[in-house]
Design an enzyme around this catalytic site. Sequence first.
Site, PDB file in Angstrom:
ATOM      1  N   ASP A  67      59.803  75.242 -38.698  1.00  0.00           N
ATOM      2  CA  ASP A  67      60.464  74.886 -39.958  1.00  0.00           C
ATOM      3  C   ASP A  67      59.820  75.672 -41.112  1.00  0.00           C
ATOM      4  O   ASP A  67      59.215  75.098 -42.020  1.00  0.00           O
ATOM      5  CB  ASP A  67      60.327  73.378 -40.193  1.00  0.00           C
ATOM      6  CG  ASP A  67      61.216  72.885 -41.334  1.00  0.00           C
ATOM      7  OD1 ASP A  67      62.171  73.602 -41.686  1.00  0.00           O
ATOM      8  OD2 ASP A  67      60.949  71.797 -41.870  1.00  0.00           O
ATOM      9  N   ALA A 112      60.020  62.260 -47.845  1.00  0.00           N
ATOM     10  CA  ALA A 112      61.110  62.612 -46.936  1.00  0.00           C
ATOM     11  C   ALA A 112      61.533  61.368 -46.165  1.00  0.00           C
ATOM     12  O   ALA A 112      60.984  60.280 -46.350  1.00  0.00           O
ATOM     13  CB  ALA A 112      60.669  63.723 -45.988  1.00  0.00           C
ATOM     14  N   SER A 113      62.503  61.535 -45.287  1.00  0.00           N
ATOM     15  CA  SER A 113      63.074  60.388 -44.592  1.00  0.00           C
ATOM     16  C   SER A 113      62.110  59.772 -43.584  1.00  0.00           C
ATOM     17  O   SER A 113      62.205  58.588 -43.274  1.00  0.00           O
ATOM     18  CB  SER A 113      64.360  60.799 -43.878  1.00  0.00           C
ATOM     19  OG  SER A 113      64.093  61.865 -42.980  1.00  0.00           O
TER      20      SER A 113
END
Length: 560
Positions: free
Chosen positions: A295, A141-142
Site C-alpha cells: 500500500d 481509519a476504519s
Amino acid sequence: MKASALNIATTSTLMRYEKVFGTFIKYGFEDLLAHPPLNRLVPQTNRFVPSRAGRKVSEFTRYERIRLVCEELGTTFIKFAQIASNRPDLLPDELITELAKLQDQVPPVAIEEIYATMAQEFSRPWQEMVEYFDPQPLASASMAQVHRARLVGGREVVLKVQRPGIREVIAADIAILNQLVGILESYFPALLVYQPGELVKMFEQSITEELSFRREAANLLHFQQMFRENNQVLIPAIYQELSTDKILCMEYVPGYKITDLDQLSPFNITGKELALRGIGLYFEQVFEHGFFHADPHPGNIFVLEDGRIAFLDYGMVGTVSERDKLLFAQLLLAIYDQDVQGLKKAILKFSTGLTKDKERELEYDIIYVLRQYASIALEDIDGMEVMQGLNALFYDYKIKLPANLLLLLKALVIMEGVGLQLDPHYDIIANIGPYVQRLLSKRFSPLRLRRELLRSAEDTTNLLRELPEDIREILRKVKEGKLHIEFEHKGLQPTADKVSESIKLLSYTLLVVAIIIAASLIVVAKIPPLIDGVALWGIVGFGLAALLALRTIFSLRTRK
C-alpha cells in the site's frame, strides 16, 4: 465463517442484518434478497431511495450503486471492495474503477474508548509506561487510529490502537457476505463468472491478517532485517512490551510525506532525486527481496530531513516467489521490446484450458494492445494504461493470476503516480529495467546453474534408483492380472509431443551427468596431458557438460 440467517444469536447481529439488507434495498438490489432464507429478514422500511446527492438513484449505473452500498455500510464492505478492486482478472474494468474510488477515512472514536482498549490489552496500567498520550489522533481509519505518545524515559512513539468492537462487526459482515454469495451462486448463475465465493474467501483471509497487529509487527521486523545494511532507509523500531494483538507501538518518524516537495525544499531534496531513490527502494523490495509494501501511497512514505526514506504501515504486504519474479520480468521485457510471442508466453503461464483458437485470439489482442505504443516514445508511455490493457486481457480470457502478483501490479501503478508527482518526466519502464536485467542475469549465474544442475542430477538419480522397483511392481500386477489401464483418446498428438520432449530432456540430463562423472575421474586420475597439474580432457569434459546443461535449462525455461 458461514452462518445461517435463521440462527441469529444476538440482537446486535440481527440489527446488522437488517441494516445491510435495508441498504441493499435502498439502492435497488432487492432482487438479491428475494430468496430464502434471507427474505425472512428483509426489513419493510428503507425502500428504494429516490435520490442521492441531488441525483436520482435510478440514473446511477449498477456499478456506481454497488460503490454507494459499500460506502454506506462502512468498514467491512469498504475493505471488501478495496480488496476486490485488486482482482481485474475476475471483475470488469468499470466495476474496478468504481471500487477504486472508495476511501476508509472515518471520524475518530471517543478517546475514552481508546483508553479502555489500552487498559484491557496491557498487563499493568498503561500510565506507568506512557508519560504523555496525545488524545488528538494523527490518523483515523476504519480499522484503527494512531496517536502520538511519549514513553517513560523520553522515547517518542506512535500507538496504533484497533477500533473497539471492529472484530465483531467484521465477523457478522463476513457471515452476511457468505449468505449473499450462497444466494448469488444458487439463483444467479450468470454472476458465477465473477467468482464471488473466491472473492469473499480472499477477503476473509486478508482482513483476518490485517486485524492481527502481531502479524503487522512481524512484517515490520522482516523489513528491518531486509534493510539492516542500507543507511538510506529508516524502518521504525517496534516496542514489543507495548505491542499486543490490538495495539502496535512504534518509533515516531519525524518526517514529511514524500510528495510534500515544498516542505522538503529547504533540505535540498529534489523531486527527481526522491523519485529515483524512493521508487528504486521499492523495486529493490520486489526484485531482490521478494517481499514488498502493498500500500505505497504517499501517506505511507515519509522523508526525513537528512534524506532518509521511511515506509510506514506494514498491515498490507505482498510476497513474490522466484518463479513469479522471473515471469513478471519476462512480461515487462516483452512489453518493452514489443515482443508479442514473449508476452503471450508470459500470460499463458497462468492460464488453464485455453484452446488453440483462443490462444490465436489472445495473440491478436496482444498485437492490438502493443501496437498502440509502437509509435510512442518510451518516456511518453502511460504505465497505468499498459496495466489496464493487460487487466482487460486477463478478464476477457479468464486468465487467473496469483493475488500477490495482482497486488504488485496495482502497487506499481500507485508508485508510478507517486513518481510522476515528484518528477513529471519520471519513466517507470526505463527505471525498472536495470532491476529486471539484474534478476535475469542472476537467473543464469554459474552458481545458480550449478545448483539447478545438481538438482536435476539428483532427480535423475532418484528416478533411476526407483525405476527397477517400479518395473517389478508393474510386472507383478501383470502376472496376477491386477493391472488395469484406463484409456481415453482426446487428441494424443500434443501429449506425444510433450512425452517426446521430456524424453529428449531426460537424455540430455543423463548425458550431462555421465560427462561430469567421466571428467571427474579423469581429473582425479590426472590423465595426461596436464595443464598446471589438471587433466586437459577433464577440463574439456566439464566445459562440454556446462554447455549441455545450459542447453537443457534453456529448453526447460522456454517451453510452455
